[in-house]
Design an enzyme around this catalytic site. Sequence first.
Site, mmCIF file in Angstrom:
data_model
loop_
_atom_site.group_PDB
_atom_site.id
_atom_site.type_symbol
_atom_site.label_atom_id
_atom_site.label_comp_id
_atom_site.label_asym_id
_atom_site.label_seq_id
_atom_site.Cartn_x
_atom_site.Cartn_y
_atom_site.Cartn_z
ATOM 1 C CG ASP A 287 -2.101 1.023 0.989
ATOM 2 O OD1 ASP A 287 -2.189 1.660 -0.092
ATOM 3 O OD2 ASP A 287 -2.898 1.194 1.940
ATOM 4 N N GLY B 102 -1.967 7.710 4.186
ATOM 5 C CA GLY B 102 -1.090 6.859 3.378
ATOM 6 C C GLY B 102 0.367 7.054 3.722
#
Lengths: 437, 327
Positions: free
Chosen positions: A304, A323
């Site tokens: 990710d 993120g």
Amino acid sequence: MESVVLRNGVVVGSDAVSVADVLIVDGLIAAVGVNVDAPVGARDVDVTGCWVGPGFVDLHTHLREPGRESAETIASGALAAAVGGFSAIVAMPNTEPAIDNVALATYVLDQGSRAVVDVAVAGAITQGRHGERLAPMAELAQLGVRLFTDDGTGVQNAAVMRRALSYARPLGVRLAQHCEDENLAADGSMNEGSLSSRLGLIGRPAAAEEVMVARDIQLVRLTGAPLHFLHLSTARSLAMVGAARDEGLPVTVEVTPHHFSLDESACSTYDAHFKVNPPLRSPEDVAAVRASLTNGLADAVATDHAPHAAELKDLPFDEAPAGMLGLEHAASLTYEALGGSSADPVRFFALMSRNPARIAGLRPSDDRIRHSGHGGAVAVGEDANLVVFDPNGAWVASRETLQSLASNTPYHGRNLMGRVRFTVVRGAVVVDEGVLA
Amino acid sequence: MIESIRGRSLLSLHGVSREALVEVLDTAESFVEVHQRTVKKVPALKGRVVASLFFEESTRTRLSFETAAKRLSADVLSLAVASSSVKKGESLRDTIATIDALGLDAVVLRHRSSGAAEQVSRFVPHVRVINAGDGLHQHPTQGLLDAFTIRQVLAERRGVSAVETGAALFDGLRVLIVGDIVHSRVARSDVDAYVTLGAHVRVAAPGTLLPIDIDTWPVEVVGDFDEALEWADVIGLLRLQNERGTGSFVPSLSEYTTTFGLTVARARRLRPETLLMHPGPINRGVELDSAVADLPAAIIERQVSNGVPIRMAVLYLTVAGTIREVA
């Protein structure tokens, strides 16, 4: 292309390891065995004590091209992947605009073909990732796209998700879901619990993930279509998917290094480098994710990898984007989580290479349109997509030395064990003694 | 545990010791007297620079801080930024760096984001940061002035000096906090202050306005406002933050008033000595009936006027870092 022989490494197969030499000639594995004869002029490298296996495959890489090239390009993301030991990555479609048509997918694949590692692309499930109308999955499948996801968010509408699964099934492609119910997670910026309450941050409850996991398992049962669960982060999510798999449903699971290496307490100083969706969870959930690496619940580790410009991570926690980077540290963190010096190399390569390659449709036996074979055997005739991982290599993560254009790593200053020495892509040494060639 | 706020930033009341709280209250008492002078000024922070940065609208807190800084003879830089830092296109870090270049001793910061004050204290570690309210997190000077006001009123009633009582008047004091706990930075700071000072705190709120972890707070939850009316020595009402969308957490404002509003009917059941508090601004007719807000038991205006000495004390202790030279 220079021929290379890797001498005396621990060659990791799909169920056993053996000490052998591996000879690479013209992009292929030319010999595997003891005291292999190398052609004249071949480079001879002693890799005693190192693991030699198929190059890592990342199912979940956010490249920011097109749209936010200042944070990451396809080329820079591929460099980060290479130093992380990856020979192939799957580019996520939540670019700006989203990859929901043949023209954009072709653009990414073309840019990817010039990158240092193989770049596959995932297509969006719905047009614009708006969760309403299906993207042209059949056209994209003809282009070689094998994975579809609206990642960044999940498909919120159950009827749309059911339709997408039904449409995908005969195409032989796989959908992948970011499981978070936005009605429950909306506005939240960290795991919901005592800590979020004390910090005055609105939480994203574990239940936001779990209700969508539960829903999607029923939709898989209804449609029979395969579904990949992205970045599962709670004990209950993993248990539900494990039960579904025991029942014979075609479900696969990835977990991320940050969900098994960091817990929610990292958010307690409001440092937005630790903001991610799904959020860093409680220590109990972190333990469950970590256990999934060895108990079989997790099929794959995925990064990710989510680059963001530095100034955005200086924003207040609730305003900063979610993120974190992952490609360059994933292998070391996975090795550590598997027990470090007691880690099983077969399991390590299953999680980092063989299973993700199978899920992404990148195995040597899968139909190949743009890419070479990944996650295969270390055997004569296979494409030479390989990694040499030194389990004894100790190093310190630093934001100063990243190949990614962005620097939003949550691991700055962390001591790591296990390091990538060589990455070989299609026979070319792209990372040499830990450094880009 | 923070044993004194002297010479350090004040970001939260969580983990601030009883002695540290009492020190602020006692210092504020010494500044009350300044307010009664013709020349309402002391030279304690002469030559020091205090920036007041309000990224979220506020009238009373801002005026109160700026008045406090001026009474201490500090130079005050005042910057009101109504819109969020993102909309403005400048990051919080850049804004702070710009102002810091002017030579700062302290920043008073109000921001809509929880944690903004802590982040700023990381950006400019040499500057004292005073949190004037951050998101849903903390509003430490409000917690201090609420505790100060309670102690002041109780001391007056007993005819004793507030300073001499230390924290004794809070021992076993029964405080009921009512309303939107989950979205309230005031509730978090008040609970920290009251519990640390020795009070017994209960909270009453609709289920949707209680924090998820309320069971771990050092308070008792009462399901029903009426149940605790006669129990309370002090009732602290919280503002129903309709502007933050809190309205959708209850079926209607009128149902909220019926169940958790301090109506005239409920006020009649209070013991005469019970104190009524509200951090303002009041939604009259929602959490508090207009007629009740004007009762003598309501010490809401005292809370406002005590904002100045409390903030003088906080600025003085954090910036000057010593209690010796109070003029």
